[in-house]
Design a protein around this motif. Sequence first.
Motif, short mmCIF file in Angstrom:
data_model
loop_
_atom_site.label_atom_id
_atom_site.label_comp_id
_atom_site.label_asym_id
_atom_site.label_seq_id
_atom_site.Cartn_x
_atom_site.Cartn_y
_atom_site.Cartn_z
N HIS A 121 1.99 1.83 -3.59
CA HIS A 121 0.90 2.40 -4.39
C HIS A 121 0.66 3.86 -4.01
O HIS A 121 0.37 4.69 -4.88
CB HIS A 121 -0.37 1.56 -4.22
CG HIS A 121 -0.34 0.29 -4.99
ND1 HIS A 121 -0.64 0.21 -6.32
CD2 HIS A 121 0.00 -0.96 -4.60
CE1 HIS A 121 -0.50 -1.03 -6.73
NE2 HIS A 121 -0.11 -1.77 -5.72
N ARG A 122 0.80 4.19 -2.75
CA ARG A 122 0.63 5.58 -2.31
C ARG A 122 1.73 6.47 -2.90
O ARG A 122 1.47 7.57 -3.36
CB ARG A 122 0.63 5.66 -0.78
CG ARG A 122 0.30 7.04 -0.25
CD ARG A 122 0.15 7.08 1.27
NE ARG A 122 1.31 6.58 1.98
CZ ARG A 122 1.36 5.43 2.66
NH1 ARG A 122 0.29 4.64 2.71
NH2 ARG A 122 2.45 5.06 3.28
N TRP A 123 2.98 5.99 -2.91
CA TRP A 123 4.07 6.77 -3.49
C TRP A 123 3.82 6.99 -4.98
O TRP A 123 4.16 8.04 -5.52
CB TRP A 123 5.40 6.06 -3.31
CG TRP A 123 5.93 6.07 -1.91
CD1 TRP A 123 5.45 6.78 -0.84
CD2 TRP A 123 7.04 5.31 -1.42
NE1 TRP A 123 6.20 6.51 0.27
CE2 TRP A 123 7.18 5.62 -0.05
CE3 TRP A 123 7.91 4.41 -2.00
CZ2 TRP A 123 8.18 5.06 0.74
CZ3 TRP A 123 8.90 3.85 -1.21
CH2 TRP A 123 9.03 4.17 0.14
N SER A 137 0.78 7.08 -6.48
CA SER A 137 -0.42 7.88 -6.75
C SER A 137 -0.35 9.28 -6.13
O SER A 137 -0.54 10.27 -6.81
CB SER A 137 -1.67 7.15 -6.25
OG SER A 137 -1.59 6.93 -4.86
N ARG A 138 -0.04 9.36 -4.85
CA ARG A 138 -0.02 10.66 -4.16
C ARG A 138 1.38 11.23 -4.04
O ARG A 138 1.56 12.43 -3.91
CB ARG A 138 -0.63 10.54 -2.78
CG ARG A 138 -2.13 10.41 -2.82
CD ARG A 138 -2.70 10.49 -1.45
NE ARG A 138 -2.50 9.21 -0.77
CZ ARG A 138 -2.78 8.98 0.50
NH1 ARG A 138 -3.24 9.94 1.25
NH2 ARG A 138 -2.58 7.80 1.03
N SER A 198 0.83 -1.21 0.00
CA SER A 198 0.00 0.00 0.00
C SER A 198 0.86 1.26 0.00
O SER A 198 0.50 2.27 -0.61
CB SER A 198 -0.96 0.00 1.18
OG SER A 198 -0.26 0.02 2.41
N THR A 199 2.03 1.21 0.65
CA THR A 199 2.94 2.35 0.62
C THR A 199 3.46 2.57 -0.79
O THR A 199 3.54 3.72 -1.26
CB THR A 199 4.12 2.12 1.59
OG1 THR A 199 3.61 2.02 2.91
CG2 THR A 199 5.13 3.24 1.52
#
Length: 93
Positions: A25-27, A29-30, A22-23
């Motif tokens: 994917h967060r890096w 996307s956001r 999830s980290t």
Amino acid sequence: MIRLSAAGCIVEDYSGERPSPSTMHRWASRGLHGVTLRTAYAGGCRRTTDEWIREFFAAVTAAKTGESISPPTSAKSRRQSAIDRAKAELADV
């Protein structure tokens, strides 16, 4: 290219700690400190490369420290630069 969900193993090689999927994917996307991890879709999955992860860390470090970094060059532009240098050398001969 490696699946984004499995790219934590590459990060672990650099940092000694494996981020969760999830980290990653967060890096992508956001982002982190205004920098997003470069990704591409291939085979129906979001993927990244070792080189893109290194560029991401360099850009995040520069953003945190206030340094400026040169934008990453693509393999195509590096190849074109090498061709231009070779032509210039041949012109001098």
